[in-house]
Write a protein that holds these residues in place. Structure first.
Motif, PDB file in Angstrom:
ATOM      1  N   LEU A  43      25.027  88.271 -97.372  1.00  0.00           N
ATOM      2  CA  LEU A  43      26.332  88.564 -97.953  1.00  0.00           C
ATOM      3  C   LEU A  43      27.146  87.296 -98.140  1.00  0.00           C
ATOM      4  CD1 LEU A  43      27.242  91.563 -95.630  1.00  0.00           C
ATOM      5  CD2 LEU A  43      26.465  91.732 -97.991  1.00  0.00           C
ATOM      6  N   ASN A  44      28.007  87.315 -99.132  1.00  0.00           N
ATOM      7  CA  ASN A  44      28.940  86.221 -99.368  1.00  0.00           C
ATOM      8  C   ASN A  44      30.127  86.422 -98.418  1.00  0.00           C
ATOM      9  OD1 ASN A  44      31.351  84.971-100.432  1.00  0.00           O
ATOM     10  ND2 ASN A  44      30.250  84.640-102.346  1.00  0.00           N
ATOM     11  N   MET A  45      30.286  85.515 -97.462  1.00  0.00           N
ATOM     12  CA  MET A  45      31.319  85.674 -96.437  1.00  0.00           C
ATOM     13  C   MET A  45      32.728  85.677 -97.027  1.00  0.00           C
ATOM     14  SD  MET A  45      29.908  86.249 -93.597  1.00  0.00           S
ATOM     15  CE  MET A  45      28.581  87.069 -94.427  1.00  0.00           C
ATOM     16  N   GLU A  46      32.934  84.957 -98.104  1.00  0.00           N
ATOM     17  CA  GLU A  46      34.242  84.968 -98.762  1.00  0.00           C
ATOM     18  C   GLU A  46      34.563  86.374 -99.275  1.00  0.00           C
ATOM     19  OE1 GLU A  46      36.332  82.941-102.644  1.00  0.00           O
ATOM     20  OE2 GLU A  46      34.935  81.714-101.489  1.00  0.00           O
ATOM     21  N   LYS A  47      33.580  87.026 -99.868  1.00  0.00           N
ATOM     22  CA  LYS A  47      33.768  88.392-100.371  1.00  0.00           C
ATOM     23  C   LYS A  47      33.946  89.377 -99.216  1.00  0.00           C
ATOM     24  CE  LYS A  47      33.342  87.526-104.756  1.00  0.00           C
ATOM     25  NZ  LYS A  47      34.466  87.655-105.667  1.00  0.00           N
ATOM     26  N   VAL A  48      33.195  89.188 -98.130  1.00  0.00           N
ATOM     27  CA  VAL A  48      33.331  90.062 -96.961  1.00  0.00           C
ATOM     28  C   VAL A  48      34.758  89.970 -96.426  1.00  0.00           C
ATOM     29  CG1 VAL A  48      32.618  90.423 -94.560  1.00  0.00           C
ATOM     30  CG2 VAL A  48      30.892  89.999 -96.328  1.00  0.00           C
ATOM     31  N   ASN A  49      35.276  88.761 -96.297  1.00  0.00           N
ATOM     32  CA  ASN A  49      36.650  88.601 -95.803  1.00  0.00           C
ATOM     33  C   ASN A  49      37.674  89.166 -96.779  1.00  0.00           C
ATOM     34  OD1 ASN A  49      36.485  87.621 -93.176  1.00  0.00           O
ATOM     35  ND2 ASN A  49      36.100  85.547 -93.887  1.00  0.00           N
ATOM     36  N   GLN A  50      37.410  89.068 -98.060  1.00  0.00           N
ATOM     37  CA  GLN A  50      38.314  89.646 -99.058  1.00  0.00           C
ATOM     38  C   GLN A  50      38.399  91.159 -98.858  1.00  0.00           C
ATOM     39  OE1 GLN A  50      37.378  88.319-103.013  1.00  0.00           O
ATOM     40  NE2 GLN A  50      38.791  89.740-103.989  1.00  0.00           N
ATOM     41  N   VAL A  51      37.266  91.780 -98.558  1.00  0.00           N
ATOM     42  CA  VAL A  51      37.222  93.218 -98.318  1.00  0.00           C
ATOM     43  C   VAL A  51      37.910  93.557 -96.999  1.00  0.00           C
ATOM     44  CG1 VAL A  51      35.643  95.107 -97.780  1.00  0.00           C
ATOM     45  CG2 VAL A  51      35.174  93.629 -99.727  1.00  0.00           C
ATOM     46  N   LEU A  52      37.602  92.815 -95.940  1.00  0.00           N
ATOM     47  CA  LEU A  52      38.176  93.094 -94.618  1.00  0.00           C
ATOM     48  C   LEU A  52      39.690  92.905 -94.574  1.00  0.00           C
ATOM     49  CD1 LEU A  52      35.499  91.522 -92.259  1.00  0.00           C
ATOM     50  CD2 LEU A  52      35.972  93.949 -92.628  1.00  0.00           C
ATOM     51  N   LYS A  53      40.202  92.015 -95.396  1.00  0.00           N
ATOM     52  CA  LYS A  53      41.658  91.777 -95.425  1.00  0.00           C
ATOM     53  C   LYS A  53      42.430  93.027 -95.824  1.00  0.00           C
ATOM     54  CE  LYS A  53      41.615  86.822 -96.146  1.00  0.00           C
ATOM     55  NZ  LYS A  53      41.866  85.719 -97.075  1.00  0.00           N
ATOM     56  N   MET A  54      41.760  93.951 -96.506  1.00  0.00           N
ATOM     57  CA  MET A  54      42.412  95.212 -96.879  1.00  0.00           C
ATOM     58  C   MET A  54      42.876  95.965 -95.635  1.00  0.00           C
ATOM     59  SD  MET A  54      42.385  96.032-100.250  1.00  0.00           S
ATOM     60  CE  MET A  54      42.324  97.819-100.210  1.00  0.00           C
ATOM     61  N   PHE A  55      42.204  95.716 -94.508  1.00  0.00           N
ATOM     62  CA  PHE A  55      42.523  96.407 -93.268  1.00  0.00           C
ATOM     63  C   PHE A  55      43.075  95.454 -92.207  1.00  0.00           C
ATOM     64  CE2 PHE A  55      38.868  98.717 -95.174  1.00  0.00           C
ATOM     65  CZ  PHE A  55      39.594  99.804 -95.619  1.00  0.00           C
TER      66      PHE A  55
END
Length: 70
Positions: A43-55
């Motif tokens: 996984l692209n960690m930047e994208k994972v963090n972008q998703v997690l920031k929603m919560f």
């Protein structure tokens, strides 16, 4: 301790969002959400963090000694 895929799926469902709605709100492609929820390892960690920031979360290194095993 929950794994990333279970955490994301639970949060998304708590907010009554489909994968497509969630991806749109997070500003990522639907495939990103699907890969995370399927437990893919590449996984692209930047994208994972972008998703997690929603919560209000981010992915960060944690010392294994700080993690309690359940």
């Amino acid at each position: 301790m929950k794994n990333l895929s279970d955490f994301l799926k639970q949060k998304r469902k708590e907010n009554q969002l489909t994968q497509e709605e969630f991806a749109d709100r997070a500003g990522v492609a639907l495939t990103v959400v699907r890969k995370i929820e399927q437990g893919k390892e590449n996984l692209n960690m930047e994208k994972v963090n972008q998703v997690l920031k929603m919560f209000g979360h981010v992915l960060a290194p944690v010392d294994q000694n700080d993690i309690s095993q359940t």
